[in-house]
Design a protein around this motif. Structure first.
Motif, PDB file in Angstrom:
ATOM      1  N   MET A 188     -14.604   8.299  16.923  1.00  0.00           N
ATOM      2  CA  MET A 188     -14.985   9.734  17.541  1.00  0.00           C
ATOM      3  C   MET A 188     -16.198   9.451  18.086  1.00  0.00           C
ATOM      4  SD  MET A 188     -15.563  13.198  15.442  1.00  0.00           S
ATOM      5  CE  MET A 188     -16.228  12.543  13.979  1.00  0.00           C
ATOM      6  N   ILE A 189     -16.440  10.197  19.270  1.00  0.00           N
ATOM      7  CA  ILE A 189     -17.799   9.913  19.808  1.00  0.00           C
ATOM      8  C   ILE A 189     -18.966  11.041  19.199  1.00  0.00           C
ATOM      9  CG2 ILE A 189     -18.828  10.600  22.049  1.00  0.00           C
ATOM     10  CD1 ILE A 189     -17.432   8.120  22.402  1.00  0.00           C
ATOM     11  N   ILE A 190     -19.797  10.382  18.752  1.00  0.00           N
ATOM     12  CA  ILE A 190     -21.054  11.286  18.090  1.00  0.00           C
ATOM     13  C   ILE A 190     -21.970  11.490  19.095  1.00  0.00           C
ATOM     14  CG2 ILE A 190     -22.819  11.059  16.293  1.00  0.00           C
ATOM     15  CD1 ILE A 190     -19.680  11.207  15.185  1.00  0.00           C
ATOM     16  N   CYS A 191     -22.367  10.677  20.039  1.00  0.00           N
ATOM     17  CA  CYS A 191     -23.266  10.835  21.023  1.00  0.00           C
ATOM     18  C   CYS A 191     -22.854  10.836  22.393  1.00  0.00           C
ATOM     19  CB  CYS A 191     -24.449   9.825  20.767  1.00  0.00           C
ATOM     20  SG  CYS A 191     -25.837   9.882  21.968  1.00  0.00           S
ATOM     21  N   SER A 192     -22.803  11.978  22.930  1.00  0.00           N
ATOM     22  CA  SER A 192     -22.383  11.766  24.193  1.00  0.00           C
ATOM     23  C   SER A 192     -23.374  11.221  25.435  1.00  0.00           C
ATOM     24  CB  SER A 192     -22.151  13.451  24.650  1.00  0.00           C
ATOM     25  OG  SER A 192     -20.932  13.810  24.063  1.00  0.00           O
ATOM     26  N   CYS A 193     -24.841  11.321  25.005  1.00  0.00           N
ATOM     27  CA  CYS A 193     -25.879  10.998  25.935  1.00  0.00           C
ATOM     28  C   CYS A 193     -25.670   9.411  26.095  1.00  0.00           C
ATOM     29  CB  CYS A 193     -27.250  11.389  25.429  1.00  0.00           C
ATOM     30  SG  CYS A 193     -27.306  13.063  25.337  1.00  0.00           S
ATOM     31  N   ARG A 211     -28.676  13.567  16.146  1.00  0.00           N
ATOM     32  CA  ARG A 211     -29.451  13.081  15.205  1.00  0.00           C
ATOM     33  C   ARG A 211     -29.124  13.187  13.664  1.00  0.00           C
ATOM     34  NH1 ARG A 211     -34.893  11.251  15.403  1.00  0.00           N
ATOM     35  NH2 ARG A 211     -35.182  12.396  17.690  1.00  0.00           N
ATOM     36  N   GLU A 212     -28.972  14.424  13.285  1.00  0.00           N
ATOM     37  CA  GLU A 212     -28.642  14.743  11.950  1.00  0.00           C
ATOM     38  C   GLU A 212     -27.170  14.260  11.389  1.00  0.00           C
ATOM     39  OE1 GLU A 212     -27.856  18.674   9.061  1.00  0.00           O
ATOM     40  OE2 GLU A 212     -28.970  18.772  10.938  1.00  0.00           O
ATOM     41  N   LEU A 213     -26.291  14.289  12.294  1.00  0.00           N
ATOM     42  CA  LEU A 213     -24.997  13.583  12.126  1.00  0.00           C
ATOM     43  C   LEU A 213     -25.101  12.138  11.944  1.00  0.00           C
ATOM     44  CD1 LEU A 213     -21.988  13.905  11.640  1.00  0.00           C
ATOM     45  CD2 LEU A 213     -21.554  14.149  14.110  1.00  0.00           C
TER      46      LEU A 213
END
Length: 64
Positions: free
Chosen positions: A1-6, A42-44
């Motif tokens: 699963m993508i956590i950071c789209s940036c 960040r938190e995730l």
């Protein structure tokens, strides 16, 4: 699963970084050659690192 789209970072990427000794999301991202951009993940990311350090998986590689 993508956590950071940036940075297009997946949860398994973060878990693998934790397995290499990273202690938080920031150090995990640095180990992948990037950093937080918008900060929305960040938190995730921190939570994933904490979980991975408590319960290391047998195989943290991302599926192709």
């Amino acid at each position: 699963m993508i956590i950071c789209s940036c940075n297009v970072i997946r949860d398994c990427d973060i878990r693998a970084a934790a397995g290499r000794g990273c202690r938080d999301g920031e150090s995990a991202y640095r180990s992948m050659g990037c950093g937080f951009v918008c900060g929305g993940c960040r938190e995730l990311a921190d939570d994933i690192v904490d979980e991975a350090r408590r319960q290391p998986a047998a195989d943290d590689r991302c599926a192709a």
